[in-house]
Design an enzyme around this catalytic site. Structure first.
Site, PDB file in Angstrom:
ATOM      1  N   LYS A 281       0.847  -1.203   0.000  1.00  0.00           N
ATOM      2  CA  LYS A 281       0.000   0.000   0.000  1.00  0.00           C
ATOM      3  C   LYS A 281       0.874   1.241   0.000  1.00  0.00           C
ATOM      4  O   LYS A 281       0.636   2.190  -0.745  1.00  0.00           O
ATOM      5  CB  LYS A 281      -0.914  -0.004   1.240  1.00  0.00           C
ATOM      6  CG  LYS A 281      -2.015  -1.046   1.159  1.00  0.00           C
ATOM      7  CD  LYS A 281      -2.739  -1.241   2.473  1.00  0.00           C
ATOM      8  CE  LYS A 281      -3.731  -2.398   2.378  1.00  0.00           C
ATOM      9  NZ  LYS A 281      -4.396  -2.723   3.641  1.00  0.00           N
TER      10      LYS A 281
ATOM     11  N   GLN B 244      -4.337  -1.409   9.923  1.00  0.00           N
ATOM     12  CA  GLN B 244      -4.276  -2.723   9.288  1.00  0.00           C
ATOM     13  C   GLN B 244      -4.862  -3.785  10.216  1.00  0.00           C
ATOM     14  O   GLN B 244      -4.453  -3.907  11.373  1.00  0.00           O
ATOM     15  CB  GLN B 244      -2.809  -3.049   8.930  1.00  0.00           C
ATOM     16  CG  GLN B 244      -2.624  -4.340   8.173  1.00  0.00           C
ATOM     17  CD  GLN B 244      -3.278  -4.330   6.784  1.00  0.00           C
ATOM     18  OE1 GLN B 244      -3.196  -3.362   6.051  1.00  0.00           O
ATOM     19  NE2 GLN B 244      -3.935  -5.427   6.436  1.00  0.00           N
TER      20      GLN B 244
ATOM     21  N   ASP C 123     -10.643   3.054   4.549  1.00  0.00           N
ATOM     22  CA  ASP C 123     -11.094   1.662   4.387  1.00  0.00           C
ATOM     23  C   ASP C 123     -12.621   1.598   4.252  1.00  0.00           C
ATOM     24  O   ASP C 123     -13.164   0.559   3.884  1.00  0.00           O
ATOM     25  CB  ASP C 123     -10.678   0.824   5.613  1.00  0.00           C
ATOM     26  CG  ASP C 123      -9.471  -0.054   5.317  1.00  0.00           C
ATOM     27  OD1 ASP C 123      -9.202  -0.314   4.130  1.00  0.00           O
ATOM     28  OD2 ASP C 123      -8.802  -0.488   6.284  1.00  0.00           O
TER      29      ASP C 123
END
Ligand code: NAD
Length: 284
Positions: A52, A96, A119
Site C-alpha cells: 500500500k 491494518q 477503508d
C-alpha cells in the site's frame, strides 16, 4: 477497455487508475497523505502495508507507516488515532487488520474520523453506503465493481451470486450490486447445496478464504467469475478461492490470482485517500 481475452487483468486496470490519480495529484498544491497503523509483526499484514505504501509513493501520495508494539493497549492505540484525527497533514487513516486480541477492532474503527476512514469501515460510512452512497466505501468491493465497469461488462439485470458475507467484502459488495440494478443472492457457510445456487449466477463472486474451493460444478457456462480470495498454498504459491484451471475454460471472463482483485483494492485505496483529501481541503 476492450476484452482481448477472458482474463480480467486487475493489474493493468489498476495501473490505469493509478495513472489517473497521479495526474490529479500532480496538480494539487500540497500532497495527500495516508497514515497506516501496523500493530505487531504479522507477516501477511506487513506485506500488505508495504504494498500500500509503495503504491502511494508511485502516485505522489505521501505515506507514513506507524509500527506499534504487539502488546500495545487499546487506550494507547486510541490515543494515536485521535492524534491522527487532529493532524491537518493526515488525510487518510488506515489501521491494518487483524489487531491483537486485547484490542477491540470495532472500538478502533469507530474512533477513526469518518472523513479520514479510507477503508470505509466506520459505521457512518457503512450506514451511508446502505442508504445511498458513502463518501468513502470499502476498497475491495469498490474494486470489484470497478473492474467489471472498466471492461464494460453489464451488471444491470444480471443475477449476481456472492459466496461470503463478511463485513469487508461480501456484505457491502451485495449492496453495491443492488445499486447497479443486479439481482443479488448471498451465500455463506450455512447455504444448502451451494454448487446449485452458484450455478444460477451470471456473475459469481468468490470471497470465502478457501483455496480453489469453487470448481467447474459451481459455474454456469459463460458466467463471469470474480475471485476475491487470497490464500497461501502449502508450496508457498498464492491461490484464489476459485480453481482457475478447472473453471476458466467454461466461463466468459475471470479474474486471476494474483493480478485480479488484489491490485484493484490498492488502487481504490489510493482513490479513497485522494477523495478524503479533496473533501477535507474543500471544507476548510
Ligand atoms: P471472512 O473469513 O471474513 O469471510 C468468509 C466468508 O466465507 C464468510 O461469510 C463465510 O460464511 C463464508 N464461507 C466460509 N466457508 C464457506 C463454505 N464452506 N461455503 C460457503 N461459504 C463459506 O473472509 P473475508 O475477509 O471476506 O475474505 C475472504 C477472502 O478474500 C480471503 O481469502 C481474503 O484473504 C480475501 N481478501 C482479499 C482481498 C483483496 O484485496 N483481494 C481483500 C480482502 C479479503
Amino acid at each position: 477497455m476492450k476484452i482481448i481475452n477472458k482474463i480480467l487483468d486487475g493489474k493493468a486496470v489498476s495501473q490505469q487508475i493509478k495513472a489517473e490519480i497521479t495526474e490529479i495529484v500532480s496538480k494539487l498544491s500540497s500532497p495527500p497523505k495516508l497514515s497506516v497503523i501496523l500493530v505487531g509483526n504479522n507477516f501477511a499484514s506487513s506485506v500488505y502495508v508495504k504494498n500500500k505504501s509503495q503504491a502511494c509513493i508511485v502516485c505522489g501520495i505521501q505515506s507514513e507507516v506507524i509500527t506499534l508494539d504487539e502488546n500495545i493497549s487499546e487506550a494507547e492505540l486510541l490515543k494515536k488515532i485521535h492524534e491522527l484525527n487532529q493532524d491537518n497533514h493526515t488525510h487518510g487513516i488506515l489501521v491494518q487488520l487483524p489487531l491483537p486480541k486485547q484490542i477491540r477492532e470495532d472500538r478502533i474503527i469507530e474512533n477513526i474520523d469518518p472523513r479520514k476512514d479510507v477503508d470505509g469501515f466506520h459505521p457512518l460510512n457503512v450506514g451511508h453506503l446502505f442508504l445511498k452512497k458513502a463518501m468513502l466505501e470499502p476498497c475491495t468491493p469498490v474494486g470489484v465493481i470497478e473492474i467489471l465497469k472498466r471492461y464494460a461488462l453489464p451488471i444491470a439485470g444480471k443475477h449476481v451470486v456472492i459466496i461470503g458475507r463478511s463485513n469487508i467484502v461480501g456484505k457491502p459488495l451485495g449492496i453495491m450490486f443492488l445499486r447497479e440494478n443486479a439481482t443479488v443472492t448471498y451465500c455463506h457457510s450455512k447455504t444448502r447445496d451451494l454448487p446449485s445456487v452458484a450455478q444460477t449466477a451470471d456473475i459469481l463472486i468468490a470471497a470465502i478464504g478457501k483455496a480453489q474451493f469453487v470448481t467447474d460444478e459451481f459455474v454456469k457456462t459463460n458466467a463471469v467469475i470474480i475471485d476475491v480470495g487470497i490464500n497461501r498454498l502449502p508450496n508457498g504459491k498464492l491461490a484464489g478461492d476459485v480453481d482457475f484451471e478447472k473453471v476458466s475454460p467454461k466461463v466468459s471472463a475471470i479474474t486471476p490470482v494474483p493480478g485480479g482483485v488484489g491490485p484493484m483494492t490498492i488502487a481504490i485505496l489510493l482513490k479513497n485517500t485522494l477523495k478524503a483529501y479533496q473533501n477535507i481541503m474543500h471544507k476548510k
